[in-house]
Design a protein around this motif. Structure first.
Motif, PDB file in Angstrom:
ATOM      1  N   VAL A  90      43.230  23.241  51.476  1.00  0.00           N
ATOM      2  CA  VAL A  90      42.205  22.822  52.438  1.00  0.00           C
ATOM      3  C   VAL A  90      40.802  23.130  51.913  1.00  0.00           C
ATOM      4  O   VAL A  90      39.862  22.357  52.123  1.00  0.00           O
ATOM      5  CB  VAL A  90      42.449  23.499  53.805  1.00  0.00           C
ATOM      6  CG1 VAL A  90      41.285  23.261  54.746  1.00  0.00           C
ATOM      7  CG2 VAL A  90      43.742  22.969  54.423  1.00  0.00           C
ATOM      8  N   ALA A  91      40.665  24.239  51.194  1.00  0.00           N
ATOM      9  CA  ALA A  91      39.358  24.566  50.611  1.00  0.00           C
ATOM     10  C   ALA A  91      38.961  23.539  49.563  1.00  0.00           C
ATOM     11  O   ALA A  91      37.786  23.162  49.453  1.00  0.00           O
ATOM     12  CB  ALA A  91      39.393  25.961  50.002  1.00  0.00           C
ATOM     13  N   ALA A  92      39.931  23.053  48.780  1.00  0.00           N
ATOM     14  CA  ALA A  92      39.637  22.081  47.725  1.00  0.00           C
ATOM     15  C   ALA A  92      39.557  20.653  48.244  1.00  0.00           C
ATOM     16  O   ALA A  92      38.855  19.811  47.675  1.00  0.00           O
ATOM     17  CB  ALA A  92      40.702  22.172  46.632  1.00  0.00           C
ATOM     18  N   HIS A  93      40.293  20.361  49.329  1.00  0.00           N
ATOM     19  CA  HIS A  93      40.361  18.994  49.870  1.00  0.00           C
ATOM     20  C   HIS A  93      40.180  19.064  51.386  1.00  0.00           C
ATOM     21  O   HIS A  93      41.152  18.991  52.143  1.00  0.00           O
ATOM     22  CB  HIS A  93      41.699  18.346  49.519  1.00  0.00           C
ATOM     23  CG  HIS A  93      42.020  18.346  48.056  1.00  0.00           C
ATOM     24  ND1 HIS A  93      41.417  17.488  47.171  1.00  0.00           N
ATOM     25  CD2 HIS A  93      42.859  19.142  47.334  1.00  0.00           C
ATOM     26  CE1 HIS A  93      41.893  17.715  45.942  1.00  0.00           C
ATOM     27  NE2 HIS A  93      42.756  18.711  46.020  1.00  0.00           N
ATOM     28  N   PRO A  94      38.968  19.181  51.858  1.00  0.00           N
ATOM     29  CA  PRO A  94      38.711  19.350  53.297  1.00  0.00           C
ATOM     30  C   PRO A  94      39.243  18.217  54.167  1.00  0.00           C
ATOM     31  O   PRO A  94      39.483  18.425  55.362  1.00  0.00           O
ATOM     32  CB  PRO A  94      37.181  19.418  53.366  1.00  0.00           C
ATOM     33  CG  PRO A  94      36.746  19.825  51.995  1.00  0.00           C
ATOM     34  CD  PRO A  94      37.735  19.211  51.058  1.00  0.00           C
ATOM     35  N   ALA A  95      39.437  17.024  53.580  1.00  0.00           N
ATOM     36  CA  ALA A  95      39.919  15.886  54.373  1.00  0.00           C
ATOM     37  C   ALA A  95      41.436  15.895  54.544  1.00  0.00           C
ATOM     38  O   ALA A  95      41.990  15.044  55.247  1.00  0.00           O
ATOM     39  CB  ALA A  95      39.478  14.572  53.739  1.00  0.00           C
ATOM     40  N   LEU A  96      42.119  16.836  53.898  1.00  0.00           N
ATOM     41  CA  LEU A  96      43.573  16.907  53.979  1.00  0.00           C
ATOM     42  C   LEU A  96      43.974  17.943  55.035  1.00  0.00           C
ATOM     43  O   LEU A  96      43.558  19.095  54.982  1.00  0.00           O
ATOM     44  CB  LEU A  96      44.159  17.307  52.624  1.00  0.00           C
ATOM     45  CG  LEU A  96      45.689  17.279  52.491  1.00  0.00           C
ATOM     46  CD1 LEU A  96      46.226  15.868  52.671  1.00  0.00           C
ATOM     47  CD2 LEU A  96      46.103  17.844  51.136  1.00  0.00           C
ATOM     48  N   ARG A  97      44.782  17.515  56.002  1.00  0.00           N
ATOM     49  CA  ARG A  97      45.265  18.435  57.038  1.00  0.00           C
ATOM     50  C   ARG A  97      46.700  18.813  56.716  1.00  0.00           C
ATOM     51  O   ARG A  97      47.570  17.943  56.595  1.00  0.00           O
ATOM     52  CB  ARG A  97      45.187  17.781  58.425  1.00  0.00           C
ATOM     53  CG  ARG A  97      45.602  18.716  59.553  1.00  0.00           C
ATOM     54  CD  ARG A  97      45.154  18.185  60.909  1.00  0.00           C
ATOM     55  NE  ARG A  97      45.885  17.011  61.325  1.00  0.00           N
ATOM     56  CZ  ARG A  97      47.017  17.053  62.034  1.00  0.00           C
ATOM     57  NH1 ARG A  97      47.534  18.221  62.370  1.00  0.00           N
ATOM     58  NH2 ARG A  97      47.616  15.947  62.404  1.00  0.00           N
ATOM     59  N   ALA A 120      48.335  18.315  44.542  1.00  0.00           N
ATOM     60  CA  ALA A 120      47.480  19.387  45.063  1.00  0.00           C
ATOM     61  C   ALA A 120      48.325  20.502  45.674  1.00  0.00           C
ATOM     62  O   ALA A 120      48.058  21.696  45.448  1.00  0.00           O
ATOM     63  CB  ALA A 120      46.512  18.821  46.102  1.00  0.00           C
ATOM     64  N   LEU A 121      49.361  20.125  46.425  1.00  0.00           N
ATOM     65  CA  LEU A 121      50.211  21.138  47.047  1.00  0.00           C
ATOM     66  C   LEU A 121      51.037  21.896  46.007  1.00  0.00           C
ATOM     67  O   LEU A 121      51.196  23.117  46.097  1.00  0.00           O
ATOM     68  CB  LEU A 121      51.136  20.486  48.068  1.00  0.00           C
ATOM     69  CG  LEU A 121      50.489  20.110  49.404  1.00  0.00           C
ATOM     70  CD1 LEU A 121      51.467  19.327  50.260  1.00  0.00           C
ATOM     71  CD2 LEU A 121      50.017  21.350  50.152  1.00  0.00           C
ATOM     72  N   VAL A 122      51.555  21.187  45.023  1.00  0.00           N
ATOM     73  CA  VAL A 122      52.332  21.847  43.969  1.00  0.00           C
ATOM     74  C   VAL A 122      51.470  22.855  43.224  1.00  0.00           C
ATOM     75  O   VAL A 122      51.887  24.000  42.967  1.00  0.00           O
ATOM     76  CB  VAL A 122      52.932  20.806  43.000  1.00  0.00           C
ATOM     77  CG1 VAL A 122      53.480  21.485  41.748  1.00  0.00           C
ATOM     78  CG2 VAL A 122      54.036  20.006  43.685  1.00  0.00           C
ATOM     79  N   ALA A 123      50.238  22.450  42.870  1.00  0.00           N
ATOM     80  CA  ALA A 123      49.341  23.362  42.157  1.00  0.00           C
ATOM     81  C   ALA A 123      49.024  24.594  43.016  1.00  0.00           C
ATOM     82  O   ALA A 123      49.012  25.726  42.516  1.00  0.00           O
ATOM     83  CB  ALA A 123      48.059  22.631  41.778  1.00  0.00           C
ATOM     84  N   ALA A 124      48.801  24.377  44.304  1.00  0.00           N
ATOM     85  CA  ALA A 124      48.470  25.496  45.194  1.00  0.00           C
ATOM     86  C   ALA A 124      49.670  26.427  45.378  1.00  0.00           C
ATOM     87  O   ALA A 124      49.515  27.649  45.419  1.00  0.00           O
ATOM     88  CB  ALA A 124      48.002  24.961  46.540  1.00  0.00           C
ATOM     89  N   LEU A 125      50.865  25.853  45.487  1.00  0.00           N
ATOM     90  CA  LEU A 125      52.065  26.682  45.629  1.00  0.00           C
ATOM     91  C   LEU A 125      52.322  27.501  44.367  1.00  0.00           C
ATOM     92  O   LEU A 125      52.714  28.675  44.439  1.00  0.00           O
ATOM     93  CB  LEU A 125      53.270  25.808  45.943  1.00  0.00           C
ATOM     94  CG  LEU A 125      53.339  25.247  47.371  1.00  0.00           C
ATOM     95  CD1 LEU A 125      54.384  24.149  47.476  1.00  0.00           C
ATOM     96  CD2 LEU A 125      53.639  26.373  48.378  1.00  0.00           C
ATOM     97  N   ARG A 126      52.090  26.901  43.217  1.00  0.00           N
ATOM     98  CA  ARG A 126      52.269  27.654  41.972  1.00  0.00           C
ATOM     99  C   ARG A 126      51.249  28.781  41.877  1.00  0.00           C
ATOM    100  O   ARG A 126      51.565  29.870  41.381  1.00  0.00           O
ATOM    101  CB  ARG A 126      52.174  26.705  40.782  1.00  0.00           C
ATOM    102  CG  ARG A 126      53.434  25.859  40.612  1.00  0.00           C
ATOM    103  CD  ARG A 126      53.336  24.857  39.499  1.00  0.00           C
ATOM    104  NE  ARG A 126      54.644  24.241  39.242  1.00  0.00           N
ATOM    105  CZ  ARG A 126      54.830  23.096  38.602  1.00  0.00           C
ATOM    106  NH1 ARG A 126      53.768  22.420  38.146  1.00  0.00           N
ATOM    107  NH2 ARG A 126      56.039  22.619  38.418  1.00  0.00           N
ATOM    108  N   GLY A 127      50.042  28.528  42.354  1.00  0.00           N
ATOM    109  CA  GLY A 127      49.043  29.587  42.381  1.00  0.00           C
ATOM    110  C   GLY A 127      49.447  30.718  43.304  1.00  0.00           C
ATOM    111  O   GLY A 127      49.297  31.898  42.969  1.00  0.00           O
ATOM    112  N   ALA A 128      49.986  30.362  44.481  1.00  0.00           N
ATOM    113  CA  ALA A 128      50.425  31.385  45.437  1.00  0.00           C
ATOM    114  C   ALA A 128      51.618  32.170  44.900  1.00  0.00           C
ATOM    115  O   ALA A 128      51.734  33.379  45.119  1.00  0.00           O
ATOM    116  CB  ALA A 128      50.789  30.725  46.766  1.00  0.00           C
TER     117      ALA A 128
END
Length: 306
Positions: free
Chosen positions: A121-128, A289-297
């Motif tokens: 959400v921080a990187a893509h504010p238009a994505l809910r 975007a979600l895959v990258a964020a999950l790998r970061g988490a």
């Protein structure tokens, strides 16, 4: 002379694709929330649309004919392509936006899903991003029904997890099993045999850990004295924290707790955690975007995949 070409309805193609995966009309009906008779009617219509016999009876069951199997292969290609087209159209504006459902099992929600949502959400504010709790045996079917878009899951190694040709699995890491002791207990425990005289708090019967832990205790030479069984890891850990026994749980389930002591259960397994996404949308900006964020988490809470 004009000839009318058969028109195959995508929704009926989804039904026959489900039948190829699940094997029975009732299972297809359950997955799509229809009655078995409605599914059978839709299959009859699909045969008329295709102008071919797609099913044959074998005793009380039906199975796909060779033409039916061919149609399933082509249906999967078409359904993946339809989803890819929808994704491409949606991203043609150059902005990752929309509403996406990210699912995961209970102990992954806070350390993985919630962390990943904040980053996306921080990187893509238009994505809910909406979070959904789903157990591993539910995740693939939920992806196929469109009830979630990306799922964090794991193989319980109990036969309940079925790989699916329409779903891409991306390794995320491993979640080691831990011996869980009441707070203040010594950390010198090196194996299960040292806990043979303790009361044990277990997961419910029939579950992965509910069956694995007693089996490991027996391999160590003793039958565990069961003090309680619960359906959630939080209840198991809470019972241990209250001093009512010991347990074995995945690290994700207890890493946030300060009221228990954990000791690695070396050499006795782990949960292989993966990201699951529909093949047709795996290349979308949203999924990436979600895959990258999950790998970061996962970098801070899971052991990297081999």
């Amino acid at each position: 002379m004009n000839r009318t070409r058969p028109t195959l309805d995508p929704q009926r193609l989804r039904l026959i694709e489900s039948f190829a995966r699940l094997g029975t009309v009732r299972a297809v009906a359950d997955e799509h929330r229809l009655s078995p008779s409605s599914v059978s009617q839709q299959f009859a219509v699909l045969e008329r649309e295709a102008g071919a016999v797609l099913f044959e009876r074998s005793g009380r069951r039906i199975r796909l004919t060779p033409l039916g199997e061919l149609l399933v292969v082509r249906a999967r290609e078409l359904l993946d392509r339809l989803e890819s087209i929808a994704v491409e159209v949606g991203e043609a504006r150059g902005v990752v936006s929309g509403h996406v459902r990210l699912a995961g099992f209970a102990s992954s929600v806070v350390p993985l899903l919630a962390t990943a949502r904040s980053a996306v959400v921080a990187a893509h504010p238009a994505l809910r991003v909406e979070l959904v709790e789903l157990e591993p045996h539910e995740s693939v079917a939920a992806l196929q029904r469109g009830e979630c878009d990306v799922a964090v899951t794991f193989d319980q190694e109990d036969g309940s997890f079925r790989p699916d040709p329409g779903v891409v699995l991306l390794p995320l890491g491993s979640d080691p099993l831990m011996i869980v002791l009441p707070g203040g207990a010594p950390r010198s425990v090196s194996g299960l045999v040292e806990l043979r005289d303790e009361a044990w708090v277990l997961d419910r019967e029939g579950s992965f850990l509910g069956e694995l832990v007693p089996r490991l205790c027996r391999r160590a030479g003793f039958e565990p004295t069961v003090a309680a069984r619960f359906s959630t890891f939080d209840l198991v850990a809470g019972h241990v924290a209250a001093g009512h026994g010991v347990a074995v749980l995945p690290e994700l389930a207890v890493r946030h707790r300060s009221d228990v002591v954990t000791v690695p259960l070396d050499g006795h397994g782990h949960r292989r955690v993966s990201i699951a996404v529909r093949r047709g949308s795996a290349g979308s900006g949203m999924a990436k975007a979600l895959v990258a964020a999950l790998r970061g988490a996962a970098a801070g809470v899971l052991t990297p995949p081999a």
